[in-house]
Design a protein around this motif. Structure first.
Motif, PDB file in Angstrom:
ATOM      1  N   LEU A   1      -4.515   5.159   4.531  1.00 19.53           N
ATOM      2  CA  LEU A   1      -5.805   4.478   5.079  1.00 19.53           C
ATOM      3  C   LEU A   1      -6.940   5.159   5.096  1.00 19.53           C
TER       4      LEU A   1
ATOM      5  N   ILE B   1     -10.923  -0.574   9.005  1.00 19.02           N
ATOM      6  CA  ILE B   1      -9.844   0.174   8.084  1.00 19.02           C
ATOM      7  C   ILE B   1      -9.095  -1.046   7.411  1.00 19.02           C
ATOM      8  N   THR B   2      -8.805  -1.977   8.117  1.00 18.07           N
ATOM      9  CA  THR B   2      -7.810  -2.913   7.401  1.00 18.07           C
ATOM     10  C   THR B   2      -8.394  -3.750   6.271  1.00 18.07           C
TER      11      THR B   2
ATOM     12  N   LYS C   1      -0.219   5.208  -0.307  1.00 13.41           N
ATOM     13  CA  LYS C   1      -1.759   5.306  -0.075  1.00 13.41           C
ATOM     14  C   LYS C   1      -1.972   5.638   1.343  1.00 13.41           C
TER      15      LYS C   1
ATOM     16  N   VAL D   1       0.498   5.130   4.483  1.00 14.39           N
ATOM     17  CA  VAL D   1       0.633   4.053   5.493  1.00 14.39           C
ATOM     18  C   VAL D   1       2.026   3.718   5.901  1.00 14.39           C
TER      19      VAL D   1
ATOM     20  N   LEU E   1       0.823  -1.233  -0.127  1.00 16.39           N
ATOM     21  CA  LEU E   1       0.190  -0.073  -0.226  1.00 16.39           C
ATOM     22  C   LEU E   1       0.909   1.279   0.060  1.00 16.39           C
TER      23      LEU E   1
ATOM     24  N   LYS F   1     -10.763  -2.642   4.395  1.00 17.72           N
ATOM     25  CA  LYS F   1     -11.217  -1.713   3.343  1.00 17.72           C
ATOM     26  C   LYS F   1      -9.913  -1.689   2.420  1.00 17.72           C
ATOM     27  N   SER F   2      -8.677  -1.461   3.048  1.00 21.24           N
ATOM     28  CA  SER F   2      -7.410  -1.406   2.662  1.00 21.24           C
ATOM     29  C   SER F   2      -6.803  -2.542   1.830  1.00 21.24           C
ATOM     30  N   SER F   3      -7.416  -3.863   2.355  1.00 20.86           N
ATOM     31  CA  SER F   3      -7.149  -4.990   1.925  1.00 20.86           C
ATOM     32  C   SER F   3      -7.700  -5.700   0.840  1.00 20.86           C
TER      33      SER F   3
END
Length: 318
Positions: free
Chosen positions: A112, A200-201, A110, A134, A107, A203-205
């Motif tokens: 988060l 958050i995790t 980007k 991040v 990431l 959505k980012s993954s």
């Protein structure tokens, strides 16, 4: 056994609940035995614990039907176990990336999605959300928010049981002279912070882990939370006080509502467990490092075990 007081409908409800719990156990054992042959050894424990959320919550729900007076304890136990499963799902996510450092690298550049449910969805919160790309410090902060939830749940459970024995704790009593209002505030705050970090995790993954069917996995996991928390809130905070739940003497409306809720939840857990079984058995693309002898677990030569080697790499179902 309170449901049997209702006569034939109660026996039918109890029979269906027993059947649902049995199905949960069978699906879990069958799924774990099949995917254990094909998943990487470093992910076996995490995936097994995540998949066990359905039979364990189902067990607590089933016991809540059989022993209505113990329903509060069963609800606490199911929420505590779900908190532990959230930790394992976070570990599984990091494993898919190859570790926290690989997560940051994937990431790179980007930001988060800090501004979102449930803690920072209001516009007044957006200015204080981090704007920097991040980094490892942010990942440690997210990990801390997720890991604190089961710890807080355990501590509050021990304190709650102690206060209950001394007569200072009554579940549902929000009087300032009772402990429930304070413990409810602490556990709810802990849960919301953990859920925020969890959101958050994932959505980012999701964009980075499509080849692992990560979006589908997070859906079947999050739906368990929705049914466990939101459904109980609707029944106990809306339907029960409004008088929508009938009184069926000698069963009180609260016990009747709990019985209906538990039976409904068991049926939903059966559906989710079957969906989870399907999702976790979907084939994925090979990953770098899958040809590492330490991860192949001496099964790569067995075509009959559902493992396919493509250009020297293993084709897993994870």
């Amino acid at each position: 056994m309170q449901p049997t007081v209702l006569g034939p409908p109660g026996y039918a409800m109890l029979g269906l609940a027993s059947l649902g719990f049995l199905v949960l156990i069978i699906v879990f054992i069958d799924t774990v035995l099949k995917i254990q042959k094909d998943i990487r050894p470093d992910r076996k424990f995490c995936i097994t614990i995540v998949l066990s959320v359905y039979p364990v919550v189902g067990l607590c729900t089933f016991l809540g039907i059989l022993f209505p007076k113990a329903n509060v304890l069963m609800d606490i136990a199911s929420q505590l176990y779900f908190a532990l499963c959230m930790v394992q799902f976070f570990k599984l996510t990091m494993s898919y990336f190859g570790g926290e450092s690989a997560f940051v690298t994937s990431l790179e550049g980007k930001v988060l999605p800090w501004a979102g449910l449930p803690c920072c969805c209001w516009p007044c919160c957006w200015p204080v959300c981090p704007k920097t790309p991040v980094n490892k410090l942010q990942i440690r902060f997210i990990r801390m928010l997720i890991y604190q939830h089961p710890f807080v749940q355990i501590v509050m459970t021990i304190i709650g049981l102690s206060l209950w024995k001394e007569g200072f704790y009554d579940f549902g009593d929000f009087s300032p002279y009772k402990g429930h209002v304070y413990m409810f505030t602490i556990t709810t705050t802990s849960f919301l912070l953990a859920l925020w970090a969890f959101v958050i995790t994932f959505k980012s993954s999701i964009p980075e882990l499509r080849h692992h069917h990560y979006g589908k996995k997070i859906i079947v996991f999050q739906l368990c939370l929705v049914f466990l928390r939101l459904q109980a809130l609707i029944f106990m905070a809306i339907l029960l006080p409004s008088g929508a739940i009938p009184c069926a003497p000698p069963i009180s409306p609260s016990v009747y509502a709990n019985t209906i809720l538990c039976c409904l939840l068991l049926g939903q857990l059966v559906v989710l467990s079957v969906l989870a079984r399907h999702v976790y058995m979907l084939p994925t693309l090979p990953e770098p490092g899958d040809n590492d002898p330490a991860l192949l677990d001496d099964k790569i030569s067995s075509q009959g075990n559902g493992v396919t080697i493509v250009h020297g790499r293993r084709h897993d179902m994870v």
